[in-house]
Design a protein around this motif. Structure first.
Motif, short mmCIF file in Angstrom:
data_model
loop_
_atom_site.label_atom_id
_atom_site.label_comp_id
_atom_site.label_asym_id
_atom_site.label_seq_id
_atom_site.Cartn_x
_atom_site.Cartn_y
_atom_site.Cartn_z
N VAL A 256 0.93 -1.26 0.07
CA VAL A 256 -0.07 0.08 0.02
C VAL A 256 0.75 1.07 -0.07
CG1 VAL A 256 -1.68 1.44 1.41
CG2 VAL A 256 -2.07 -0.88 1.11
N THR A 257 1.94 1.21 0.67
CA THR A 257 2.90 2.54 0.94
C THR A 257 3.49 2.49 -0.64
OG1 THR A 257 3.34 2.02 3.21
CG2 THR A 257 4.82 3.34 1.97
N TYR A 258 3.81 1.32 -1.22
CA TYR A 258 4.40 1.61 -2.53
C TYR A 258 3.29 2.35 -3.62
CZ TYR A 258 6.83 0.02 -6.72
OH TYR A 258 7.21 -0.02 -8.11
N ILE A 259 2.32 1.94 -3.43
CA ILE A 259 1.13 2.05 -4.48
C ILE A 259 0.76 3.60 -4.32
CG2 ILE A 259 -1.19 1.88 -5.15
CD1 ILE A 259 -0.79 -1.27 -4.43
N ASP A 260 0.93 4.13 -2.96
CA ASP A 260 0.51 5.39 -2.64
C ASP A 260 1.65 6.49 -3.11
OD1 ASP A 260 -1.82 4.58 -1.73
OD2 ASP A 260 -1.53 4.50 0.29
N THR A 261 2.91 5.96 -3.27
CA THR A 261 3.97 6.79 -3.40
C THR A 261 3.89 7.25 -4.52
OG1 THR A 261 5.21 5.77 -1.66
CG2 THR A 261 6.50 7.11 -3.30
N PRO A 262 4.12 8.49 -5.27
CA PRO A 262 3.96 8.80 -6.74
C PRO A 262 5.34 8.13 -7.39
CG PRO A 262 3.42 10.68 -5.40
CD PRO A 262 4.07 9.53 -4.34
N LYS B 214 11.20 6.90 -8.38
CA LYS B 214 12.44 6.84 -9.11
C LYS B 214 13.65 7.72 -8.32
CE LYS B 214 10.57 6.30 -13.65
NZ LYS B 214 10.47 6.68 -15.05
N ARG B 215 13.19 8.96 -7.77
CA ARG B 215 14.09 9.74 -7.26
C ARG B 215 14.70 9.12 -5.97
NH1 ARG B 215 11.44 13.99 -5.09
NH2 ARG B 215 10.35 14.13 -7.21
N ARG B 216 14.01 8.36 -5.34
CA ARG B 216 14.53 7.69 -4.23
C ARG B 216 15.50 6.60 -4.30
NH1 ARG B 216 10.03 6.09 -0.66
NH2 ARG B 216 9.50 8.24 -0.55
N ARG B 217 15.28 5.75 -5.30
CA ARG B 217 16.13 4.68 -5.96
C ARG B 217 17.71 5.09 -6.39
NH1 ARG B 217 13.55 1.01 -10.32
NH2 ARG B 217 13.87 2.97 -11.39
N GLY B 218 17.56 6.14 -7.10
CA GLY B 218 19.03 6.71 -7.39
C GLY B 218 19.40 5.78 -8.57
N LYS B 219 20.51 6.03 -8.90
CA LYS B 219 21.27 5.63 -10.17
C LYS B 219 22.54 4.92 -9.72
CE LYS B 219 22.34 5.69 -15.10
NZ LYS B 219 22.46 6.51 -16.25
N GLU B 220 23.06 3.74 -9.87
CA GLU B 220 24.08 2.98 -9.45
C GLU B 220 25.03 3.25 -10.72
OE1 GLU B 220 22.72 -1.49 -9.98
OE2 GLU B 220 22.96 -0.60 -8.18
N PRO B 221 26.40 3.33 -10.26
CA PRO B 221 27.38 3.53 -11.32
C PRO B 221 27.40 2.09 -12.09
CG PRO B 221 28.56 3.57 -9.25
CD PRO B 221 26.88 3.42 -9.01
N TRP B 222 27.58 2.48 -13.61
CA TRP B 222 27.75 1.25 -14.53
C TRP B 222 28.64 0.12 -14.04
CZ3 TRP B 222 31.83 -0.38 -17.12
CH2 TRP B 222 32.94 0.25 -17.26
N THR B 223 29.47 0.28 -13.53
CA THR B 223 30.41 -0.70 -12.98
C THR B 223 29.79 -1.75 -12.11
OG1 THR B 223 31.52 0.58 -11.29
CG2 THR B 223 32.76 0.40 -13.20
N VAL B 224 29.01 -1.10 -11.17
CA VAL B 224 28.31 -1.99 -10.17
C VAL B 224 27.01 -2.68 -10.89
CG1 VAL B 224 26.97 -1.89 -8.11
CG2 VAL B 224 28.76 -0.51 -8.28
N ARG B 225 26.43 -2.19 -11.88
CA ARG B 225 25.31 -2.90 -12.57
C ARG B 225 26.08 -4.02 -13.56
NH1 ARG B 225 22.37 1.14 -16.20
NH2 ARG B 225 24.00 2.55 -15.53
#
Length: 65
Positions: A16-22, A27-38
């Motif tokens: 429910v918390t996930y669905i209620d979050t815009p 996307k902003r909270r997750r952030g982008k990890e460096p390509w080497t880590v991916r």
């Protein structure tokens, strides 16, 4: 049975918390990890730590002389 009820309650709260979050906030909270880590996981990070440790040990030996 209480443990399974607690688990179900926890999971539904998270959903429910996930669905209620815009979407933009998620996307902003997750952030982008460096390509080497991916691509390679934690291997580049661990190698860099190992390398830094070796360099610091060498510099300590040079200072001791």
């Amino acid at each position: 049975m209480a443990n399974s009820n607690d688990l179900i309650k926890y999971i539904t709260e998270r959903v429910v918390t996930y669905i209620d979050t815009p979407k933009e906030d998620r996307k902003r909270r997750r952030g982008k990890e460096p390509w080497t880590v991916r691509w390679f996981g934690m291997i580049p990070f661990s190698v860099s730590l190992w390398k830094d440790d070796l360099v610091s040990k060498k510099s300590k030996k040079r200072r001791a002389k």
